[in-house]
Write an enzyme that holds these catalytic residues in place. Sequence first.
Site, mmCIF file in Angstrom:
data_model
loop_
_atom_site.group_PDB
_atom_site.id
_atom_site.type_symbol
_atom_site.label_atom_id
_atom_site.label_comp_id
_atom_site.label_asym_id
_atom_site.label_seq_id
_atom_site.Cartn_x
_atom_site.Cartn_y
_atom_site.Cartn_z
ATOM 1 N N SER A 100 3.612 48.664 -10.066
ATOM 2 C CA SER A 100 2.211 48.279 -9.944
ATOM 3 C C SER A 100 1.581 48.837 -8.660
ATOM 4 O O SER A 100 1.650 50.028 -8.421
ATOM 5 C CB SER A 100 2.138 46.757 -10.017
ATOM 6 N N HIS A 157 3.511 43.571 -18.121
ATOM 7 C CA HIS A 157 3.481 44.164 -16.782
ATOM 8 C C HIS A 157 4.618 43.562 -15.955
ATOM 9 O O HIS A 157 4.528 42.412 -15.512
ATOM 10 C CB HIS A 157 2.119 43.805 -16.178
#
Length: 375
Positions: free
Chosen positions: A222, A363
């Site tokens: 990320s 994610h």
Amino acid sequence: LQDGTPVTSAEQWISQRRPEVLELFQEHVFGHRPETVPQLRTRERSCTQDALGGKAVRRELTVFFSDDDAGPSMDILVYTPVAAETPVPCFLGFNFHGNHTVDPNPAIHVTSSWVRNDAKTGTVDHQATEQSRGKSSSRWPVDMIVSRGYGLATIYYGDVDPDFDDGFKNGIHAMLESDTSVRAGNAGGSISAWAWALSRALDVLEVDPLVDGSRVSTFGHSRLGKTSLWAGATDERFAMVISNDSGCGGAALSRRRFGETVKRINTSFPHWFCINHRRYNDNEDALPVDHHMLLALIAPRPVYVASAVDDQWADPRGEMLSLYHAGPVFELLGRSGLPNDDVATVDQPIQTDVGYHIRTGKHDVTDFDWTQYLN
Ligand code: GCU
């Protein structure tokens, strides 16, 4: 080239176009990294030969950025296989919550740096606690990494620059910038600061007897995946670069405006990029680069881009297309990029001299992701 001449040789890319593209990213996206390279001091804070049931050497190395023990420093948690007879290739990446969250072992020091408890704003300052030991261990399969013969070095990113917008006063900014009250449009933000610190960690690993400094891969998830890419682009000593779900400002193409956009990211996280990057809010077409060129800066070194199906915010398709369009530079340098830009089949990694996969799920960083990086 900027003057319109097409790049047709490796030599032209290396000596002319690559420096131009790097400069464009420094001017318009991430800002310049700090130029200072201080004299580092490293102190072994702990060392055990019997980590992971006797499989790994586990060390905590404190790296001081100045000659002042009370000044900025970072702790690198390093695992290397006990069985290794020669220095091992190693993954190097930041973690989000402290080295003590990577592994529940009670001997690892709980971070005393700022920690966030709000993923979006990070504005809440509080102290890490014993209760958070091991809470990120699913993202760090240390046993798998060491069993495959690799090392793992990880650092808490909050040691380097706390992740909130404070006008660049805390973290290493105060130490590296003479006057933080006037900020140039092309001065590096937090991602540049974090990337700079990965290079300092590499300075340490290069002289470490247990790690092969010529085979260190950056890794990050990320915002730390964006950081991994920027570290790999700016420091050619990194042998390989991994982007796990890095999305906007990382592997994803800004011009697609899919999921998170330039305006959204600059608004939510004004401290990540340089001030000049804000010119491209709702104005992506004016950007003189896009992020396939960031991946191209890493060539000919391998770069792995990973996406997840339920992570549309990071624009998986844009991450893949970005890698595909970095292909011509890989080809120019004698490497193979992605074979085509067909939509990738879920859970089926594509590996040439670069790698891509889109896995099932959200994610996150999973064993599936790590298995591909190790392969
Ligand atoms: C937010 C942000 C992303 C970032 C992510 C993360 O979702 O919008 O750009 O990658 O946080 O770092 O977890």
